[in-house]
Design a protein around this motif. Structure first.
Motif, PDB file in Angstrom:
ATOM      1  N   ARG A   1       0.835  -1.213   0.000  1.00  0.00           N
ATOM      2  CA  ARG A   1       0.000   0.000   0.000  1.00  0.00           C
ATOM      3  C   ARG A   1       0.868   1.259   0.000  1.00  0.00           C
ATOM      4  O   ARG A   1       0.563   2.234  -0.701  1.00  0.00           O
ATOM      5  CB  ARG A   1      -0.943  -0.013   1.209  1.00  0.00           C
ATOM      6  CG  ARG A   1      -2.127  -0.949   1.029  1.00  0.00           C
ATOM      7  CD  ARG A   1      -3.109  -0.848   2.175  1.00  0.00           C
ATOM      8  NE  ARG A   1      -2.615  -1.545   3.363  1.00  0.00           N
ATOM      9  CZ  ARG A   1      -3.136  -1.414   4.577  1.00  0.00           C
ATOM     10  NH1 ARG A   1      -4.129  -0.573   4.778  1.00  0.00           N
ATOM     11  NH2 ARG A   1      -2.650  -2.103   5.590  1.00  0.00           N
ATOM     12  N   ILE A   2       1.957   1.237   0.779  1.00  0.00           N
ATOM     13  CA  ILE A   2       2.864   2.384   0.796  1.00  0.00           C
ATOM     14  C   ILE A   2       3.501   2.566  -0.584  1.00  0.00           C
ATOM     15  O   ILE A   2       3.634   3.699  -1.083  1.00  0.00           O
ATOM     16  CB  ILE A   2       3.956   2.202   1.873  1.00  0.00           C
ATOM     17  CG1 ILE A   2       3.343   2.228   3.281  1.00  0.00           C
ATOM     18  CG2 ILE A   2       5.027   3.273   1.730  1.00  0.00           C
ATOM     19  CD1 ILE A   2       2.672   3.533   3.652  1.00  0.00           C
ATOM     20  N   ALA A   3       3.894   1.461  -1.213  1.00  0.00           N
ATOM     21  CA  ALA A   3       4.506   1.542  -2.544  1.00  0.00           C
ATOM     22  C   ALA A   3       3.550   2.163  -3.545  1.00  0.00           C
ATOM     23  O   ALA A   3       3.951   2.999  -4.378  1.00  0.00           O
ATOM     24  CB  ALA A   3       4.931   0.154  -3.013  1.00  0.00           C
ATOM     25  N   LEU A   4       2.271   1.797  -3.476  1.00  0.00           N
ATOM     26  CA  LEU A   4       1.292   2.381  -4.398  1.00  0.00           C
ATOM     27  C   LEU A   4       1.084   3.861  -4.106  1.00  0.00           C
ATOM     28  O   LEU A   4       1.034   4.685  -5.033  1.00  0.00           O
ATOM     29  CB  LEU A   4      -0.039   1.636  -4.313  1.00  0.00           C
ATOM     30  CG  LEU A   4      -1.139   2.220  -5.206  1.00  0.00           C
ATOM     31  CD1 LEU A   4      -0.759   2.124  -6.674  1.00  0.00           C
ATOM     32  CD2 LEU A   4      -2.470   1.542  -4.956  1.00  0.00           C
ATOM     33  N   MET A   5       0.977   4.226  -2.827  1.00  0.00           N
ATOM     34  CA  MET A   5       0.808   5.637  -2.482  1.00  0.00           C
ATOM     35  C   MET A   5       2.002   6.462  -2.952  1.00  0.00           C
ATOM     36  O   MET A   5       1.866   7.602  -3.391  1.00  0.00           O
ATOM     37  CB  MET A   5       0.625   5.789  -0.970  1.00  0.00           C
ATOM     38  CG  MET A   5      -0.691   5.278  -0.424  1.00  0.00           C
ATOM     39  SD  MET A   5      -2.144   6.178  -1.047  1.00  0.00           S
ATOM     40  CE  MET A   5      -2.737   5.015  -2.276  1.00  0.00           C
ATOM     41  N   ARG A   6       3.194   5.861  -2.875  1.00  0.00           N
ATOM     42  CA  ARG A   6       4.390   6.560  -3.350  1.00  0.00           C
ATOM     43  C   ARG A   6       4.294   6.805  -4.858  1.00  0.00           C
ATOM     44  O   ARG A   6       4.616   7.887  -5.343  1.00  0.00           O
ATOM     45  CB  ARG A   6       5.645   5.753  -3.020  1.00  0.00           C
ATOM     46  CG  ARG A   6       6.939   6.482  -3.377  1.00  0.00           C
ATOM     47  CD  ARG A   6       8.169   5.740  -2.932  1.00  0.00           C
ATOM     48  NE  ARG A   6       8.337   4.471  -3.636  1.00  0.00           N
ATOM     49  CZ  ARG A   6       9.404   3.689  -3.500  1.00  0.00           C
ATOM     50  NH1 ARG A   6      10.379   4.031  -2.687  1.00  0.00           N
ATOM     51  NH2 ARG A   6       9.484   2.558  -4.163  1.00  0.00           N
ATOM     52  N   VAL A   7       3.829   5.811  -5.596  1.00  0.00           N
ATOM     53  CA  VAL A   7       3.652   5.983  -7.042  1.00  0.00           C
ATOM     54  C   VAL A   7       2.630   7.082  -7.324  1.00  0.00           C
ATOM     55  O   VAL A   7       2.846   7.951  -8.179  1.00  0.00           O
ATOM     56  CB  VAL A   7       3.209   4.661  -7.698  1.00  0.00           C
ATOM     57  CG1 VAL A   7       2.794   4.893  -9.147  1.00  0.00           C
ATOM     58  CG2 VAL A   7       4.326   3.625  -7.635  1.00  0.00           C
ATOM     59  N   LEU A   8       1.518   7.074  -6.604  1.00  0.00           N
ATOM     60  CA  LEU A   8       0.463   8.064  -6.847  1.00  0.00           C
ATOM     61  C   LEU A   8       0.921   9.478  -6.506  1.00  0.00           C
ATOM     62  O   LEU A   8       0.494  10.445  -7.142  1.00  0.00           O
ATOM     63  CB  LEU A   8      -0.798   7.704  -6.057  1.00  0.00           C
ATOM     64  CG  LEU A   8      -1.487   6.393  -6.467  1.00  0.00           C
ATOM     65  CD1 LEU A   8      -2.709   6.147  -5.598  1.00  0.00           C
ATOM     66  CD2 LEU A   8      -1.882   6.420  -7.935  1.00  0.00           C
ATOM     67  N   LEU A   9       1.804   9.604  -5.512  1.00  0.00           N
ATOM     68  CA  LEU A   9       2.327  10.926  -5.166  1.00  0.00           C
ATOM     69  C   LEU A   9       3.164  11.525  -6.294  1.00  0.00           C
ATOM     70  O   LEU A   9       3.305  12.750  -6.379  1.00  0.00           O
ATOM     71  CB  LEU A   9       3.172  10.843  -3.885  1.00  0.00           C
ATOM     72  CG  LEU A   9       2.423  10.964  -2.568  1.00  0.00           C
ATOM     73  CD1 LEU A   9       3.356  10.652  -1.402  1.00  0.00           C
ATOM     74  CD2 LEU A   9       1.824  12.357  -2.386  1.00  0.00           C
ATOM     75  N   SER A  10       3.713  10.693  -7.156  1.00  0.00           N
ATOM     76  CA  SER A  10       4.498  11.200  -8.282  1.00  0.00           C
ATOM     77  C   SER A  10       3.604  11.769  -9.390  1.00  0.00           C
ATOM     78  O   SER A  10       4.106  12.248 -10.402  1.00  0.00           O
ATOM     79  CB  SER A  10       5.387  10.090  -8.854  1.00  0.00           C
ATOM     80  OG  SER A  10       4.612   9.095  -9.501  1.00  0.00           O
ATOM     81  N   GLN A  11       2.278  11.702  -9.186  1.00  0.00           N
ATOM     82  CA  GLN A  11       1.280  12.259 -10.100  1.00  0.00           C
ATOM     83  C   GLN A  11       1.387  11.670 -11.511  1.00  0.00           C
ATOM     84  O   GLN A  11       1.530  12.385 -12.504  1.00  0.00           O
ATOM     85  CB  GLN A  11       1.401  13.789 -10.135  1.00  0.00           C
ATOM     86  CG  GLN A  11       1.176  14.441  -8.800  1.00  0.00           C
ATOM     87  CD  GLN A  11       1.434  15.943  -8.796  1.00  0.00           C
ATOM     88  OE1 GLN A  11       1.691  16.552  -9.831  1.00  0.00           O
ATOM     89  NE2 GLN A  11       1.357  16.546  -7.623  1.00  0.00           N
ATOM     90  N   PRO A  12       1.308  10.335 -11.610  1.00  0.00           N
ATOM     91  CA  PRO A  12       1.402   9.698 -12.922  1.00  0.00           C
ATOM     92  C   PRO A  12       0.144   9.924 -13.748  1.00  0.00           C
ATOM     93  O   PRO A  12      -0.933  10.212 -13.208  1.00  0.00           O
ATOM     94  CB  PRO A  12       1.569   8.222 -12.585  1.00  0.00           C
ATOM     95  CG  PRO A  12       0.800   8.066 -11.306  1.00  0.00           C
ATOM     96  CD  PRO A  12       1.059   9.342 -10.550  1.00  0.00           C
ATOM     97  N   ARG A  13       0.285   9.770 -15.055  1.00  0.00           N
ATOM     98  CA  ARG A  13      -0.867   9.853 -15.962  1.00  0.00           C
ATOM     99  C   ARG A  13      -1.351   8.461 -16.362  1.00  0.00           C
ATOM    100  O   ARG A  13      -2.411   8.317 -16.964  1.00  0.00           O
ATOM    101  CB  ARG A  13      -0.503  10.651 -17.206  1.00  0.00           C
ATOM    102  CG  ARG A  13      -0.116  12.106 -16.895  1.00  0.00           C
ATOM    103  CD  ARG A  13       0.041  12.927 -18.166  1.00  0.00           C
ATOM    104  NE  ARG A  13       1.200  12.490 -18.943  1.00  0.00           N
ATOM    105  CZ  ARG A  13       1.467  12.920 -20.184  1.00  0.00           C
ATOM    106  NH1 ARG A  13       0.646  13.770 -20.779  1.00  0.00           N
ATOM    107  NH2 ARG A  13       2.551  12.500 -20.825  1.00  0.00           N
ATOM    108  N   ALA A  14      -0.557   7.446 -16.047  1.00  0.00           N
ATOM    109  CA  ALA A  14      -0.936   6.052 -16.285  1.00  0.00           C
ATOM    110  C   ALA A  14      -0.181   5.195 -15.286  1.00  0.00           C
ATOM    111  O   ALA A  14       0.853   5.601 -14.751  1.00  0.00           O
ATOM    112  CB  ALA A  14      -0.613   5.629 -17.717  1.00  0.00           C
ATOM    113  N   LEU A  15      -0.707   3.994 -15.036  1.00  0.00           N
ATOM    114  CA  LEU A  15      -0.104   3.095 -14.058  1.00  0.00           C
ATOM    115  C   LEU A  15       0.196   1.757 -14.719  1.00  0.00           C
ATOM    116  O   LEU A  15      -0.683   1.153 -15.356  1.00  0.00           O
ATOM    117  CB  LEU A  15      -1.062   2.894 -12.880  1.00  0.00           C
ATOM    118  CG  LEU A  15      -0.588   2.027 -11.718  1.00  0.00           C
ATOM    119  CD1 LEU A  15       0.655   2.618 -11.065  1.00  0.00           C
ATOM    120  CD2 LEU A  15      -1.708   1.875 -10.682  1.00  0.00           C
ATOM    121  N   LEU A  16       1.441   1.309 -14.592  1.00  0.00           N
ATOM    122  CA  LEU A  16       1.861   0.019 -15.122  1.00  0.00           C
ATOM    123  C   LEU A  16       2.155  -0.916 -13.956  1.00  0.00           C
ATOM    124  O   LEU A  16       2.881  -0.555 -13.025  1.00  0.00           O
ATOM    125  CB  LEU A  16       3.122   0.168 -15.986  1.00  0.00           C
ATOM    126  CG  LEU A  16       3.059   1.198 -17.118  1.00  0.00           C
ATOM    127  CD1 LEU A  16       4.379   1.217 -17.886  1.00  0.00           C
ATOM    128  CD2 LEU A  16       1.887   0.913 -18.061  1.00  0.00           C
TER     129      LEU A  16
END
Length: 214
Positions: free
Chosen positions: A144-159
């Motif tokens: 969950r922390i890893a996903l929140m870290r990805v979302l904080l980078s403000q991505p436009r798509a998720l792989l």
């Protein structure tokens, strides 16, 4: 919150003269496209092509279009594509909060940046873990922390690269539901590669087998 889309238009990945796969696909906001296939079929190579990390051993033809912008030849840092791997890959020498601050784009005061991180932690009921060493967390908490870290980078798509395969069955189901729910709430197009049929079924979206797309 903007809607995002990811389009693969006549995308061909070649190794020498051999075509690994040829894809046409469109992933809308909050949708999940699952790509399956045996080892060596090109699943991770596809993610590398989209994120901009394709090995020079391979050739990429066609177009990768994110939010209407052709990113096929853009630098990885300019693509704003988030990656989540089989392992959380949290930095062990940083606290949970510092791990998340590392992903946050530059700008704002230290107080403002810390508050953005705590807001994400509060959203998933993990605020009390901010000062912890990530290696002391459970597998589900780390994911969950890893996903929140990805979302904080403000991505436009998720792989997603086999993101649930290291978790036990019960935890896998809960983390999988959490990831897909967050993607929908953030209106992100998601491309997931996996060996697991249960992952594909849980994604509730279209499924592509790379062996059928030579």
């Amino acid at each position: 919150m903007p809607d995002h889309s990811l389009v693969l238009k006549d995308l061909r990945i070649l190794l020498g003269d051999e075509v690994l796969f040829h894809l046409n696909a469109e992933i809308g906001a909050g949708e999940v496209l699952t790509v399956m296939g045996p080892s060596g079929s090109g699943k991770s190579t596809l993610l590398n092509a989209i994120s901009g990390f394709l090995s020079p051993r391979f050739t990429c033809e066609g177009r990768i279009i994110l939010d209407g912008e052709d990113i096929t030849h853009k630098d990885p840092s300019a693509r704003k594509v988030g990656l989540m791997f089989q392992e959380p890959l949290l930095f062990p020498h940083m606290s949970v909060e510092d791990n998340m601050l590392f992903a946050l784009p530059r700008g704002g005061s230290k107080h403002e940046r810390c508050e953005k991180v705590r807001e994400k932690l509060r959203a998933v009921n993990l605020e009390e873990l901010g000062a912890r060493d990530p290696l002391t967390l459970s597998g589900g908490q780390q994911s969950r922390i890893a996903l929140m870290r990805v979302l904080l980078s403000q991505p436009r798509a998720l792989l997603l690269d086999e993101p649930f395969s290291s978790l036990d069955v019960d935890l896998r189901e809960r983390v999988r539901e959490f990831v897909f729910t967050q993607a929908k709430q953030n209106r992100l197009p998601v491309l997931m590669v996996t060996h697991d049929k249960a992952d594909a079924e849980a994604a509730a979206g279209p499924i592509i087998n790379l062996l059928n797309h030579k």
